[in-house]
Design an enzyme around this catalytic site. Sequence first.
Site, PDB file in Angstrom:
ATOM      1  N   PRO A 165       0.794  -1.224   0.000  1.00 13.89           N
ATOM      2  CG  PRO A 165       0.168  -0.846   2.230  1.00 13.89           C
ATOM      3  CD  PRO A 165       0.958  -1.784   1.363  1.00 13.89           C
ATOM      4  CG  LEU A 166       4.575   1.177   1.745  1.00 11.05           C
ATOM      5  CD1 LEU A 166       6.056   1.107   2.132  1.00 11.05           C
ATOM      6  CD2 LEU A 166       3.752   1.694   2.900  1.00 11.05           C
ATOM      7  CB  CYS A 167       2.786   6.680  -2.096  1.00 10.08           C
ATOM      8  SG  CYS A 167       1.018   6.809  -2.313  1.00 10.08           S
ATOM      9  CB  THR A 168       7.673   4.020  -2.908  1.00 11.22           C
ATOM     10  OG1 THR A 168       8.835   3.473  -3.555  1.00 11.22           O
ATOM     11  CG2 THR A 168       7.353   3.148  -1.704  1.00 11.22           C
TER      12      THR A 168
END
Length: 414
Positions: free
Chosen positions: A363-366
Site C-alpha cells: 500500500p505504500l506510495c513508492t
Amino acid sequence: MNDAVRTPPRHAPRSGFPEREGQLTVGGIPLARLADRVGRTPFYAYDRGLLDARVAELRAALPQAIKLHYAIKANPMPAVVGHMARLVDGLDVASGGELKIALDAGGDPREISFAGPGKQTAELRQAIAAGILINIESFREVDQLAALCADTGWPARVAVRVNPDFELKSSGMKMGGGPKQFGVDAEEVPALLAAIGKAGLAFEGFHLFAGSQNLKAEAIVEAQCKCYELALRLAADAPSPVRFLNLGGGFGIPYFPGEQALDLAPIAANLTQLAERAAAELPEAELVIELGRYLVGEAGVYVSRVVDRKVSRGQVYLVTDGGLHHHLSASGNFGQVIRKNYPVAVGTRSADGPTETVSVVGPLCTPLDLLADRMELACAGPGDLIAVFQSGAYGASASPQAFLGHPAVVEVLV
Ligand SMILES: *Cc1c(COP(=O)(O)O)cnc(C)c1O
C-alpha cells in the site's frame, strides 16, 4: 558419521507449509483460520516445529564437538529467541537491546557472546555486569573495558574478533577480508592481544565471521579452514590458552529460482577434521559456529491480505495490506543487487487451480513496494491471503516499519 549424512532435500521452499483442502497450513493450521486467530493482517508466522527440525538436522549432521550458536539479529522476536535458547548451545547478540532479549529468553550468560562495531560504554557495562563474552573489535574497547572493570569490580571476559586477511567467496554479504569496520585486522591482533594481557582482561578466544548467505559448501569449507589456521597462528601471541574459537557461519538458504539448498555433508566432514585437529592443537578450545538465517529463515512466512485487484494496461496488480515497510528483504531492497522474487503463493487458493500472471504490491506510495513482480500465481482477489516464504530471518526487525505510517506488523510463533 559423515558418510551417513544425507544431502538436504532439494525441496521447494513452501514444503514446510503443506497445502490442505486448498489452503496453505502453518503448523497444521489452515492459513485463513490462523489469520483469524492472529486477529489481523499482515503478520509473520514462525513454525516452531520447523525450527526444531532444522536444529535437529544440523545436530545430526555436525560432529558433537561443534557447538551451535544462534545469532539473534536474524530474528529477535522474544518468543523465537526463547524457543531457540532451549535448542542451541549459545546465543550471539549485537547490541545491548539484543542482550536484554537473550537474557530474558533464559540464555545462559556463560554462553552468550556480543559482537558489533561501535559498542557503547553503557553496552559494555551491561555486558560485563551480565558476565557474557565480549568480542573485542578495537583498541578503544580494551581501554574502555579496563576502565569499567576498575570502576565496577566486575571482570571482563573477552575474545578478539579478527578481520581475516581473506574473504568468504560467493557470499551474499561480505563481512570480513580487506578493509572492514568489523573486528581488528589480523596483522594488528598480536598488538591487541598484548594490550588485553596488559589490561588484565580475561582472554578466552577468537571470533571470525567472514560473511553471510552462502550456498556454496566449498566456499564455507575453505573459509572455515582458513579461519582455523589464522586462529591457530594468532594463538601463539595470546596471553592465555584459547578456550573458545568461533569459526563464524554464513550458511545460506535458497530464495530464488535455480538456487539449491546448502549441502551440509562436506561442511560436516571438514568440521570433524578441524575438531580433531583442535583437540590436539588447541586442547582447551570449544569450537563454535554461529548461524542466524539458516536456523530460522525457512521457518517463517509473511502473510498479507489482498485489498484490491487492479488491471493497468493489461497487467494485473494485487494490492495487499502488507509490503516493503514490513518486509524490506522480500521487496528486494535489503542488500540485493538485482531484484528477484521471493517464493510467493496465494495461501487461500489451491496451487492446482487456475493461475494468472500478477504483480503483488503493497500500500505504500513508492514503486519499490513490490512483493512479487509478474509471477504466475493462483487467481486471487480481495480477501485472499498472500504468503511470502523464506521470511523467518531479516524480516520484521530489518524493515522500516514507520515508513508511511501503517500499523506495525504482528509476529506469532505457531
Ligand atoms: C549477522 C551476523 C551473523 C548471522 O548471520 P547469518 O547470515 O544470518 O547466519 C552471525 N554473526 C555475526 C557476527 C553477524 O554479524
